[in-house]
Design an enzyme around this catalytic site. Structure first.
Site, PDB file in Angstrom:
ATOM      1  N   GLU A 199      29.960  -4.195  28.943  1.00 23.84           N
ATOM      2  CA  GLU A 199      30.556  -3.038  28.557  1.00 23.84           C
ATOM      3  C   GLU A 199      29.588  -1.982  28.155  1.00 23.84           C
ATOM      4  O   GLU A 199      29.541  -1.280  27.060  1.00 23.84           O
ATOM      5  CB  GLU A 199      31.392  -3.355  27.164  1.00 23.84           C
ATOM      6  CG  GLU A 199      32.577  -4.465  27.416  1.00 23.84           C
ATOM      7  CD  GLU A 199      33.266  -4.690  26.215  1.00 23.84           C
ATOM      8  OE1 GLU A 199      32.516  -4.675  25.068  1.00 23.84           O
ATOM      9  OE2 GLU A 199      34.317  -5.314  26.127  1.00 23.84           O
ATOM     10  N   GLU A 385      37.124 -10.612  30.418  1.00 23.94           N
ATOM     11  CA  GLU A 385      37.406 -10.719  28.829  1.00 23.94           C
ATOM     12  C   GLU A 385      38.788 -10.520  28.636  1.00 23.94           C
ATOM     13  O   GLU A 385      39.279  -9.280  28.839  1.00 23.94           O
ATOM     14  CB  GLU A 385      36.622  -9.754  28.036  1.00 23.94           C
ATOM     15  CG  GLU A 385      35.154 -10.259  27.916  1.00 23.94           C
ATOM     16  CD  GLU A 385      34.272  -9.731  26.754  1.00 23.94           C
ATOM     17  OE1 GLU A 385      34.708  -9.259  25.918  1.00 23.94           O
ATOM     18  OE2 GLU A 385      33.032  -9.420  27.015  1.00 23.94           O
TER      19      GLU A 385
HETATM   20  C1  BG6 Z   1      34.385  -7.076  23.659  1.00 22.23           C
HETATM   21  C2  BG6 Z   1      33.135  -7.902  23.417  1.00 22.23           C
HETATM   22  O1  BG6 Z   1      34.446  -5.700  23.478  1.00 22.23           O
HETATM   23  O2  BG6 Z   1      35.256  -7.629  22.557  1.00 22.23           O
HETATM   24  C3  BG6 Z   1      32.682  -9.241  22.835  1.00 22.23           C
HETATM   25  O3  BG6 Z   1      32.507  -7.945  24.758  1.00 22.23           O
HETATM   26  C4  BG6 Z   1      33.615  -9.153  21.600  1.00 22.23           C
HETATM   27  O4  BG6 Z   1      31.404  -9.374  22.756  1.00 22.23           O
HETATM   28  C5  BG6 Z   1      35.238  -8.917  22.097  1.00 22.23           C
HETATM   29  O5  BG6 Z   1      33.590 -10.320  21.003  1.00 22.23           O
HETATM   30  C6  BG6 Z   1      35.889  -9.057  21.125  1.00 22.23           C
HETATM   31  O6  BG6 Z   1      35.671  -8.303  19.966  1.00 22.23           O
HETATM   32  P1  BG6 Z   1      35.313  -8.845  18.592  1.00 22.23           P
HETATM   33  O7  BG6 Z   1      34.900  -7.546  17.772  1.00 22.23           O
HETATM   34  O8  BG6 Z   1      36.783  -9.295  17.803  1.00 22.23           O
HETATM   35  O9  BG6 Z   1      34.507 -10.004  18.603  1.00 22.23           O
END
Ligand code: BG6
Length: 487
Positions: A199, A385
């Site tokens: 990201e 993701e």
């Molecule tokens: C993404 C990241 O933006 O969001 C992850 O690459 C992150 O590392 C994921 O864990 C979810 O966000 P959060 O803040 O709920 O962990």
């Protein structure tokens, strides 16, 4: 069959969020090692000693630097969730076996820079760190997985910030490229698919970013884009078969009103947040509308050599994340109408449901987003993701029942399937946080994303045992049927 027969199915985790063992195996500290957990409404904070030697804290940022004259410091009365995290460092065999049991054909994790080169070029390579990942990748291969590995996920060794002052300094480009060279050389026979910066666009200025931070981040981002392109060139020199992708945080926004100004602002949000980085990485040069962005935040110094590197080091595929959608407006809104989001808070959408952190669940937006990027880049796409954070524990029967997670992934995979049937060139899907881990935004262990439950909470209570959630068996069935059976 809707999905190609070699479609990659798996899950995604990251070094700093899952490994723990923060000071073992020759690893040096990273900024999140100084962070404590936030909550459903508060992001995570980093703690340090201020200029007067007093305990201080501030919100952690993905390129974290302490204010001038401050020092990294641990405090006995604080609990640091990343220190143990899910202890993947000691549980990786069990965790990979669980991924294999689900039928994974790929998995994504990042390599901790601080394990491989804990003190940068100056300190050399830490062989113990190199061997750790060799074990992980070898085992993944033995289980038939084709791993997709990220080099950087907001976890440069703090020693590099101390030596160079962080990403403002072009010395970080050389540091990163050397780290990348070590990884490509060591693991090229085990890992064929790489992503440079997770990201990379996450530091792109947002509407609420203070101007000084915004100006700084445009420079950092330029240095990271050049570092990513240079590393891509190095990978291709080491082995022409290595595929190196970009990884961009997804963006799906709707205008609040039919006011043309809202529609324009929504499109500009896409250009700023997604396109500025993705266009540069996929096309090899900054897009024309960068002029508008630089007029606002200043233009980074872009040398002819940088331009050549960006062009030569274009990404081979586009990796991305997608969690939720938002709303953009130029009109005044009430604070009651706002809600949370991955990077930036947004406006409530009455058509969507939200999780406890306020992220708006939008599978149709996922399909829409897939079409947008497929049309725009005409390149192989990989969703690395996608997931939902929920507060969960095991029930009395010892099982974590997670119907909301199953519903989230079912709806998103259904929309992804439709997009693929309609021609979107997607070659893989890894769900985020397939084994519970520390949240990047809030530092919480209580915010669970996994198909595998990990017994650990925000205060450090738990014995780290793993158990299969209901979603584990559901996803196993999805993979087995290559995405045909979503019930
Ligand atoms: C993404 C990241 O933006 O969001 C992850 O690459 C992150 O590392 C994921 O864990 C979810 O966000 P959060 O803040 O709920 O962990």
């Amino acid at each position: 069959m809707s999905f190609p027969k070699d479609f990659l199915w798996g899950g995604s985790i990251s070094a700093a969020q899952i490994e723990g063992a923060w000071n073992e195996g020759g690893k040096s500290p990273v900024s999140v090692d100084y962070c404590t957990a936030g909550s459903t409404t508060g992001r995570r904070e980093i703690w340090y000693l201020d200029q007067n030697g007093q305990k201080a804290h501030k919100m952690w940022e993905p390129v974290d630097e302490l204010p001038e004259g401050c020092q990294y410091q641990l405090f006995d009365d604080l609990h640091y969730t990343n220190h143990v995290a899910s202890d993947f460092y000691h549980h990786y065999q069990e965790d990979l076996a669980l991924m294999h049991e689900m039928g994974y054909t790929t998995f994504n994790t990042s390599i901790s820079w601080a394990r491989i080169m804990p003190y940068g070029i100056k300190g050399g390579v830490n062989q113990e760190g190199v061997e750790f990942y060799r074990h992980v990748f070898t085992l993944a291969r033995e289980y038939g997985m084709d791993p997709v590995i990220t080099l950087y996920k907001y976890d440069e060794p703090v020693s590099l910030n101390e030596q160079h002052g962080g990403w403002r300094n072009r010395a970080m480009i050389d540091e990163f490229v050397e780290f990348a060279r070590v990884c490509f050389t060591e693991y090229k026979d085990l890992v064929n698919k790489w992503m440079t910066f997770n990201e990379i666009n996450i530091i792109m200025p947002q509407t609420d970013t203070p101007l000084e931070t915004a100006k700084r981040n445009i420079i950092y981002l330029h240095n990271q884009l050049v570092a990513a392109a240079k590393a891509t060139i190095v990978a291709h020199e080491i082995d022409a078969n290595l595929k190196v992708g970009a990884m961009i945080c997804g963006n799906m926004n709707y205008p609040l009103t039919p006011d043309p100004l809202d529609a324009l602002a929504t499109y500009e949000r896409f250009q700023d947040f997604f396109g500025y980085s993705a266009d540069t990485q996929m096309r090899g040069y900054y897009p024309p509308y960068a002029k508008r962005i630089w007029a606002q935040y200043g233009k980074p110094e872009i040398t002819q050599e940088d331009k050549d590197i960006l062009m030569k080091g274009k990404s081979d595929f586009l990796g991305f994340s997608y969690y939720a959608s938002g709303i953009v407006t130029t009109h005044e809104i009430e604070s009651d109408d706002t809600t949370g989001g991955n990077v930036l808070g947004t406006i409530k959408n009455p058509y969507l449901e939200r999780n406890e952190w306020g992220w708006q669940i939008d599978p149709v937006g996922f399909k829409h987003f897939l079409h947008i990027i497929n049309d725009r880049y005409n390149a192989p796409l990989f969703d690395v993701e996608n997931g939902i954070g929920l507060i969960e524990t095991e029930d009395e029967d010892g099982v974590c029942h997670d119907p909301a997670r199953i519903a989230y992934h079912k709806a998103h995979i259904q929309c992804m399937k439709e997009a693929v049937e309609e021609g979107v060139n997607l070659f893989g899907y890894t769900t985020w946080g397939c084994i519970d881990l520390v949240s990047a935004g809030t530092g919480q262990m209580d915010k669970k994303y996994g198909f595998v439950y990990v017994d650990m909470d925000d205060q450090g209570n738990g014995d780290l045992h793993r158990s299969r959630k209901d979603s584990f068996y559901w996803y196993q069935k999805v993979i087995k049927s290559n995405g045909e059976d979503l019930d």
